[in-house]
Design a protein around this motif. Structure first.
Motif, PDB file in Angstrom:
ATOM      1  N   CYS A  79       0.844  -1.195   0.000  1.00 54.10           N
ATOM      2  CA  CYS A  79       0.000   0.000   0.000  1.00 54.10           C
ATOM      3  C   CYS A  79       0.880   1.247   0.000  1.00 54.10           C
ATOM      4  CB  CYS A  79      -0.920   0.003   1.230  1.00 54.10           C
ATOM      5  SG  CYS A  79      -1.938   1.494   1.345  1.00 54.10           S
ATOM      6  N   ARG A  80       0.584   2.173  -0.908  1.00 55.41           N
ATOM      7  CA  ARG A  80       1.361   3.409  -0.998  1.00 55.41           C
ATOM      8  C   ARG A  80       1.158   4.303   0.229  1.00 55.41           C
ATOM      9  NH1 ARG A  80      -0.973   2.793  -6.154  1.00 55.41           N
ATOM     10  NH2 ARG A  80       0.539   2.443  -7.837  1.00 55.41           N
ATOM     11  N   ILE A  81       0.047   4.088   0.958  1.00 51.18           N
ATOM     12  CA  ILE A  81      -0.298   4.964   2.083  1.00 51.18           C
ATOM     13  C   ILE A  81       0.200   4.397   3.406  1.00 51.18           C
ATOM     14  CG2 ILE A  81      -2.189   6.127   3.297  1.00 51.18           C
ATOM     15  CD1 ILE A  81      -3.821   5.773   0.660  1.00 51.18           C
ATOM     16  N   CYS A  82      -0.242   3.198   3.721  1.00 53.98           N
ATOM     17  CA  CYS A  82       0.090   2.634   5.041  1.00 53.98           C
ATOM     18  C   CYS A  82       1.173   1.561   4.986  1.00 53.98           C
ATOM     19  CB  CYS A  82      -1.160   2.053   5.686  1.00 53.98           C
ATOM     20  SG  CYS A  82      -1.746   0.534   4.881  1.00 53.98           S
ATOM     21  N   CYS A  83       1.617   1.193   3.775  1.00 51.64           N
ATOM     22  CA  CYS A  83       2.711   0.229   3.579  1.00 51.64           C
ATOM     23  C   CYS A  83       2.330  -1.213   3.929  1.00 51.64           C
ATOM     24  CB  CYS A  83       3.955   0.631   4.353  1.00 51.64           C
ATOM     25  SG  CYS A  83       4.574   2.255   3.885  1.00 51.64           S
ATOM     26  N   LYS A  84       1.041  -1.509   4.041  1.00 53.99           N
ATOM     27  CA  LYS A  84       0.637  -2.903   4.245  1.00 53.99           C
ATOM     28  C   LYS A  84       1.085  -3.733   3.046  1.00 53.99           C
ATOM     29  CE  LYS A  84      -3.338  -5.939   5.015  1.00 53.99           C
ATOM     30  NZ  LYS A  84      -4.804  -6.039   5.196  1.00 53.99           N
ATOM     31  N   GLN A  85       1.570  -4.944   3.347  1.00 55.10           N
ATOM     32  CA  GLN A  85       2.114  -5.788   2.289  1.00 55.10           C
ATOM     33  C   GLN A  85       1.313  -7.082   2.149  1.00 55.10           C
ATOM     34  OE1 GLN A  85       6.167  -6.431   3.395  1.00 55.10           O
ATOM     35  NE2 GLN A  85       6.804  -4.327   2.896  1.00 55.10           N
ATOM     36  N   LYS A  86       1.161  -7.497   0.881  1.00 53.08           N
ATOM     37  CA  LYS A  86       0.564  -8.791   0.574  1.00 53.08           C
ATOM     38  C   LYS A  86       1.576  -9.582  -0.245  1.00 53.08           C
ATOM     39  CE  LYS A  86      -4.292  -7.237   0.283  1.00 53.08           C
ATOM     40  NZ  LYS A  86      -5.463  -7.155  -0.626  1.00 53.08           N
ATOM     41  N   VAL A  87       2.033 -10.692   0.321  1.00 58.53           N
ATOM     42  CA  VAL A  87       3.030 -11.515  -0.360  1.00 58.53           C
ATOM     43  C   VAL A  87       2.367 -12.326  -1.465  1.00 58.53           C
ATOM     44  CG1 VAL A  87       4.756 -13.322  -0.088  1.00 58.53           C
ATOM     45  CG2 VAL A  87       4.421 -11.636   1.725  1.00 58.53           C
ATOM     46  N   LEU A  88       2.975 -12.287  -2.663  1.00 59.62           N
ATOM     47  CA  LEU A  88       2.458 -13.021  -3.820  1.00 59.62           C
ATOM     48  C   LEU A  88       3.355 -14.220  -4.104  1.00 59.62           C
ATOM     49  CD1 LEU A  88       1.783  -9.926  -6.110  1.00 59.62           C
ATOM     50  CD2 LEU A  88       0.150 -11.088  -4.613  1.00 59.62           C
ATOM     51  N   SER A  89       2.822 -15.187  -4.780  1.00 59.43           N
ATOM     52  CA  SER A  89       3.611 -16.378  -5.113  1.00 59.43           C
ATOM     53  C   SER A  89       4.724 -16.004  -6.093  1.00 59.43           C
ATOM     54  CB  SER A  89       2.718 -17.447  -5.753  1.00 59.43           C
ATOM     55  OG  SER A  89       1.707 -17.852  -4.847  1.00 59.43           O
ATOM     56  N   PRO A  90       5.953 -16.502  -5.856  1.00 60.33           N
ATOM     57  CA  PRO A  90       7.060 -16.202  -6.784  1.00 60.33           C
ATOM     58  C   PRO A  90       6.807 -16.838  -8.149  1.00 60.33           C
ATOM     59  CG  PRO A  90       7.709 -17.873  -5.195  1.00 60.33           C
ATOM     60  CD  PRO A  90       6.373 -17.374  -4.748  1.00 60.33           C
ATOM     61  N   LYS A  91       7.204 -16.135  -9.209  1.00 56.56           N
ATOM     62  CA  LYS A  91       6.989 -16.640 -10.562  1.00 56.56           C
ATOM     63  C   LYS A  91       8.288 -16.895 -11.319  1.00 56.56           C
ATOM     64  CE  LYS A  91       2.359 -14.849 -11.506  1.00 56.56           C
ATOM     65  NZ  LYS A  91       1.511 -14.073 -12.445  1.00 56.56           N
ATOM     66  N   GLU A  92       9.424 -16.427 -10.764  1.00 57.06           N
ATOM     67  CA  GLU A  92      10.715 -16.627 -11.432  1.00 57.06           C
ATOM     68  C   GLU A  92      11.774 -17.004 -10.412  1.00 57.06           C
ATOM     69  OE1 GLU A  92      11.608 -13.951 -15.165  1.00 57.06           O
ATOM     70  OE2 GLU A  92      10.745 -12.695 -13.596  1.00 57.06           O
ATOM     71  N   ARG A  93      12.761 -17.785 -10.880  1.00 54.84           N
ATOM     72  CA  ARG A  93      13.883 -18.113 -10.023  1.00 54.84           C
ATOM     73  C   ARG A  93      15.107 -18.399 -10.895  1.00 54.84           C
ATOM     74  NH1 ARG A  93      12.826 -24.363  -7.838  1.00 54.84           N
ATOM     75  NH2 ARG A  93      13.230 -25.403  -9.837  1.00 54.84           N
ATOM     76  N   GLU A  94      16.313 -18.294 -10.290  1.00 57.04           N
ATOM     77  CA  GLU A  94      17.547 -18.706 -10.934  1.00 57.04           C
ATOM     78  C   GLU A  94      18.150 -19.832 -10.106  1.00 57.04           C
ATOM     79  OE1 GLU A  94      20.110 -15.347 -11.536  1.00 57.04           O
ATOM     80  OE2 GLU A  94      18.946 -14.636 -13.266  1.00 57.04           O
ATOM     81  N   ILE A  95      18.729 -20.834 -10.782  1.00 60.04           N
ATOM     82  CA  ILE A  95      19.153 -22.029 -10.062  1.00 60.04           C
ATOM     83  C   ILE A  95      20.381 -22.645 -10.732  1.00 60.04           C
ATOM     84  CG2 ILE A  95      17.439 -23.369 -11.370  1.00 60.04           C
ATOM     85  CD1 ILE A  95      17.231 -25.256  -8.966  1.00 60.04           C
ATOM     86  N   TYR A  96      21.356 -23.058  -9.914  1.00 60.13           N
ATOM     87  CA  TYR A  96      22.511 -23.803 -10.433  1.00 60.13           C
ATOM     88  C   TYR A  96      23.042 -24.721  -9.333  1.00 60.13           C
ATOM     89  CZ  TYR A  96      25.511 -20.306  -8.076  1.00 60.13           C
ATOM     90  OH  TYR A  96      26.116 -19.484  -7.160  1.00 60.13           O
ATOM     91  N   GLY A  97      23.745 -25.792  -9.736  1.00 58.03           N
ATOM     92  CA  GLY A  97      24.165 -26.840  -8.809  1.00 58.03           C
ATOM     93  C   GLY A  97      25.279 -26.415  -7.863  1.00 58.03           C
TER      94      GLY A  97
END
Length: 487
Positions: A43-61
């Motif tokens: 929220c731009r006013i009170c800064c309340k946050q809602k966590v969303l599911s991640p859609k991207e990642r980087e991965i290596y062994g």
């Protein structure tokens, strides 16, 4: 993700959310290092946050690579890895997997390609950038791990000569600055040189703290550094150039500096770069000679203009040349020399057209030349600067005219003209590199190669504008016919 203090209780706020993202640091998850692109609404006013599911990642062994890369692959797999890694190197580590995979599968079977990328990813050499799909994760992009860049270059057979000098030798020495803007660039370049030589990651920020470029992106970073070197020379030598001419001067190619490179420079130095010698691309096509045209149903004639005609660049594709008197055309690279020759009437308009190249010939100028060829133009003479890039520009124009019924000549590119110049500029290391490449080509005219060798022997190059005073001492037209070199 930072935690922000909120002054207004969440339940009293009329929320106005904006979506934000950030990449997390790599963390070990099982047998892999994983970085997640976190997403949340705030929220731009009170800064309340809602966590969303991640859609991207980087991965290596997590398996560490400590040996020769050839030891990881069998003989059949090695050509696949060489092809893949070479494409990533040439593509600045920015290739979409689908197009890269399609290209590889035209050469090698699926099982082999799949096995190679899996092996390289497991040992941390390749990084998968993946996106979330209904049944799991799908590869979106494959990148090489910058940590193993030197090993990758050795494996694919890249020698130092294959690596551009602005990467292999990124910080040549500079004379002390004499100008305010020169001092600004000088201090930045010295700072970057110190960081790189100390093997410290460097990030260059703009005036408001936004990242411009980072040394983790090797090619973009060192290209940015070399552009700054070129701008330093512009400032200190009071040189003013268009982007394409500047690119030719700095990298030996008008197309090396791309839109993203220009944006980074403007982000760091400001949108107006005239104080650093970069001038706005010209918006007109300028030429002399006797000809007529039709535009939007209206007839025009060059006889209604004094000395030369200037067309708005965006008008050229809508113009049709209807008559063309000149049998010959002279293309002049330098603006000062062009206007001096055109206004002095050294060539007759009925017999000659003079067109301003201004460091390069764009599609608009070539459109005029092509139409002129169809209406009787038979000879094109090119008069470039006496430097390696001037020759490259002339060769490029010659290539573009191969399908036309027209003879092409190079003028003013001889030792005699070189020795007439009274003011020279020193050759830079990258000038010498371009000259050596030109000299290595077969079928180079002896007079041209002699000039190039002369440049190396004297350590000098020259611009053509200083030669105008010499034109009054001779029959210029006759001189063009007798001393030009056929391309």
């Amino acid at each position: 993700m930072s935690t922000l203090q909120n002054e207004m209780p969440f339940n009293l706020c009329d929320h106005s959310y904006s979506q934000k993202t950030e990449w997390s640091a790599f963390e070990i998850v099982g047998d892999y290092f994983v970085s997640i692109r976190r997403r949340w609404s705030e929220c731009r006013i009170c800064c309340k946050q809602k966590v969303l599911s991640p859609k991207e990642r980087e991965i290596y062994g997590i398996q560490e690579f400590r040996s020769c890369m050839k030891d990881l692959l069998n003989e059949e797999e090695q050509p696949v890895a060489v092809s893949l890694l070479s494409k990533l190197l040439k593509g600045n580590n920015n290739k979409h997997w689908e197009s890269l995979k399609k290209n590889l599968l035209q050469e090698y079977p699926f099982d082999m390609v799949d096995g190679v990328i899996e092996t390289l990813n497991t040992h941390g050499i390749l990084i998968y950038k993946e996106e979330k799909v209904p049944l799991g994760w799908k590869i979106k992009q494959i990148k090489y791990n910058e940590k193993y860049l030197d090993d990758i270059r050795i494996f694919v057979g890249w020698t130092p000569s294959d690596i551009p000098i602005w990467i292999s030798c990124p910080f040549p020495s500079l004379p002390l600055p004499k100008t305010i803007n020169g001092k600004k660039l000088y201090e930045l370049l010295l700072e970057q040189k110190h960081l790189i030589f100390q093997n410290v990651k460097s990030v260059i920020f703009d005036t408001v703290g936004n990242e411009v470029v980072s040394s983790s992106s090797v090619k973009s970073y060192f290209k940015f550094i070399r552009i700054l070197y070129g701008l330093y020379e512009n400032v200190e030598q009071k040189r003013r150039e268009y982007w394409k001419t500047f690119s030719q001067q700095v990298f030996g190619d008008t197309k090396t500096i791309r839109a993203n490179d220009k944006k980074r420079i403007q982000q760091y130095l400001g949108a107006n770069l005239e104080d650093y010698g970069i001038i706005t691309e010209r918006s007109e096509v300028v030429l002399s000679g006797e000809f007529t045209w039709v535009y939007d149903g209206h007839n025009g004639t060059s006889l209604a203009f004094k000395d030369y005609t200037a067309f708005p660049r965006d008008m050229i594709n809508e113009i049709k040349i209807t008559s063309w008197a000149p049998y010959s055309m002279l293309i002049i690279e330098n603006p000062a020399l062009y206007f001096s020759v055109a206004k002095s009437k050294l060539l007759y308009n009925k017999e000659w057209s003079i067109i301003l190249g201004n460091g390069f010939i764009s599609s608009q100028e070539m459109s005029i030349v092509y139409q002129a060829c169809e209406l009787g133009l038979k000879e094109v003479f090119i008069w470039p600067d006496l430097d390696p890039y001037g020759l490259q520009i002339a060769q490029d124009i010659s290539k573009k005219l191969k399908g036309q019924d027209v003879s092409v000549y190079l003028f003013g590119y001889t030792v005699e003209w070189f020795e007439r110049v009274s003011v020279y500029k020193p050759l830079e290391p990258y000038d010498i590199e371009v000259i050596n490449k030109l000299l290595s080509k077969e079928n180079l005219h002896e007079k041209i190669s002699t000039v190039l060798v002369k440049m190396i022997e004297t350590g000098k190059k020259a611009e053509q504008e200083i030669l105008f005073s010499d034109l009054f001492k001779r029959d210029f037209c006759q001189h063009l016919f007798t001393e030009s070199i056929s391309l």
